[in-house]
Motif scaffolding. Structure first.
Motif, PDB file in Angstrom:
ATOM      1  N   GLU A   4       5.574   3.678 -12.051  1.00 32.09           N
ATOM      2  CA  GLU A   4       5.830   2.857 -10.464  1.00 32.09           C
ATOM      3  C   GLU A   4       5.997   3.524  -9.720  1.00 32.09           C
ATOM      4  N   ALA A   5       5.904   4.845  -9.651  1.00 29.20           N
ATOM      5  CA  ALA A   5       5.980   5.922  -8.425  1.00 29.20           C
ATOM      6  C   ALA A   5       4.244   6.007  -8.397  1.00 29.20           C
ATOM      7  N   LEU A  44       1.994   3.306  -8.802  1.00 29.55           N
ATOM      8  CA  LEU A  44       1.846   2.375  -8.266  1.00 29.55           C
ATOM      9  C   LEU A  44       2.026   2.581  -6.292  1.00 29.55           C
ATOM     10  N   ARG A  45       3.034   3.380  -5.839  1.00 33.64           N
ATOM     11  CA  ARG A  45       3.804   3.112  -4.817  1.00 33.64           C
ATOM     12  C   ARG A  45       2.335   3.964  -4.162  1.00 33.64           C
ATOM     13  N   VAL A  46       2.272   5.333  -4.846  1.00 30.98           N
ATOM     14  CA  VAL A  46       0.940   6.173  -4.001  1.00 30.98           C
ATOM     15  C   VAL A  46      -0.628   5.190  -3.846  1.00 30.98           C
ATOM     16  N   THR A  54      -3.167  -1.066 -10.943  1.00 28.00           N
ATOM     17  CA  THR A  54      -3.154  -0.913 -12.503  1.00 28.00           C
ATOM     18  C   THR A  54      -3.601  -0.382 -13.633  1.00 28.00           C
ATOM     19  N   ASP A  68      -3.355   2.873  -3.519  1.00 24.90           N
ATOM     20  CA  ASP A  68      -3.611   1.476  -3.091  1.00 24.90           C
ATOM     21  C   ASP A  68      -3.777  -0.444  -3.887  1.00 24.90           C
ATOM     22  N   VAL A  78       1.090  12.987   0.047  1.00 26.59           N
ATOM     23  CA  VAL A  78       0.588  11.611  -1.095  1.00 26.59           C
ATOM     24  C   VAL A  78      -0.151  12.370  -1.904  1.00 26.59           C
ATOM     25  N   ARG A 137      -1.735   5.879   1.662  1.00 28.60           N
ATOM     26  CA  ARG A 137      -2.010   5.545   0.627  1.00 28.60           C
ATOM     27  C   ARG A 137      -3.625   6.092  -0.614  1.00 28.60           C
ATOM     28  N   ASP A 186       5.724   8.316 -14.284  1.00 30.76           N
ATOM     29  CA  ASP A 186       6.531   7.697 -13.906  1.00 30.76           C
ATOM     30  C   ASP A 186       5.120   6.717 -13.055  1.00 30.76           C
ATOM     31  N   ALA A 202       3.519  12.038 -10.253  1.00 35.01           N
ATOM     32  CA  ALA A 202       3.899  11.506 -10.784  1.00 35.01           C
ATOM     33  C   ALA A 202       3.234  11.061 -12.064  1.00 35.01           C
TER      34      ALA A 202
END
Length: 291
Positions: free
Chosen positions: A194-195, A197-199, A221, A201, A180, A269, A192, A187
């Motif tokens: 979006e990447a 945000l995926r990792v 964000t 919390d 992680v 996350r 990146d 990212a």
């Protein structure tokens, strides 16, 4: 026996207890500097005693416990003093791909993982757990420090023990935590959003230690946006463990350390990120060499 000889014998007896007292204070407080101050204060109080102490080890343990409890309670009124998960002295070791079991064993051997858990306990819980479970101090003696009965103290220690046992059952193994952290770094390097945000919390907490202050940012964000803005300042990085957690040390082009970053990972996350970017603090640390 002369007063001088008595003072010498008292000092010798105290020195024989110093290592144990330092271990107690450090595990209660999580700070070598604070532990040293507490033990020194215990010596000052001992030197002022004008009566005979039958059980010197017990007396000193009680005094160290009381002083440490005061320090813990003082921290609660000054939360900024507890930055770094209650671990003012960060221990940074190279993470060169050792097996997770070896990594966990290393963390446990120096007590770092336990100190992180202890920081989530209240002052009374922390003191009761450390003194009883780690140093076998009877509940009656701990109760005298806390101002509670032995039965009440036993309940406090039991509650603390349940919290420690629950926290010591990590839901993400060391290798997955590193994956992680690596995904976060990739990212950031690739910009990146979006990447990122995926990792992260949604309620991730970022704490940055800079000269003169500690800056806190909350929310995926905001943290992701800030991470992309600083990506270009890193020249070299090395994977490390920071108090047993996955992280990185970054260096500038001239070889001076730029920052230390560590991650708390839960269920795949990142829930917390801690960054040390204070040059003075970085200069005082023993860091692995750049690769």
């Amino acid at each position: 026996m002369t007063d001088t000889r008595s003072a010498e014998l008292l000092a010798e007896a105290f020195e024989a207890q110093r290592d144990r007292l330092s271990a107690v204070a450090y595990r209660v407080l999580g700070s070598y500097a604070d532990a040293e101050d507490v033990v020194q204060e215990a010596w000052v109080r001992l030197a002022r005693q004008d009566t005979t102490i039958d059980n010197l080890a017990g007396w000193l343990t009680t005094v160290v416990g009381r002083i440490s409890l005061d320090v813990l309670r003082s921290r609660r009124t000054r939360p900024e003093a507890a930055f770094g998960d209650g671990l003012p002295e960060l221990v940074v070791t190279a993470d060169d791909g050792g097996e997770p079991a070896e990594i966990v064993a290393l963390a446990d051997s120096v007590g770092l993982a336990l100190l992180v858990v202890l920081d989530s306990l209240g002052p009374g819980e922390r003191l009761a757990f450390v003194l009883h479970d780690l140093f076998a101090v009877p509940f009656t003696e701990i109760g005298q420090i806390l101002g509670k009965s032995a039965d009440a103290t036993k309940m406090i220690a039991s509650r603390a023990r349940r919290k420690v046992q629950a926290a010591e059952r990590p839901r993400t193994v060391a290798r997955e935590q590193r994956q992680v952290a690596d995904a976060f770094r990739a990212a950031v390097a690739g910009g990146d959003f979006e990447a990122l945000l995926r990792v992260l919390d949604p309620d991730v907490r970022l704490t940055v230690d800079i000269p003169g202050e500690v800056v806190v940012t909350i929310g995926a964000t905001r943290v992701a946006a800030g991470a992309r803005t600083v990506a270009g300042t890193v020249v070299r990085q090395r994977a490390v463990l920071v108090n047993g957690r996955p992280g990185y040390v970054a260096w500038r082009a001239d070889g001076t350390p730029l920052s230390i970053i560590s991650f708390t990972v839960d269920d795949g996350r990142i829930t917390a990120i801690a960054i040390v970017a204070d040059p003075a603090r970085l200069a005082s640390m023993h860091l692995p060499a750049p690769v």
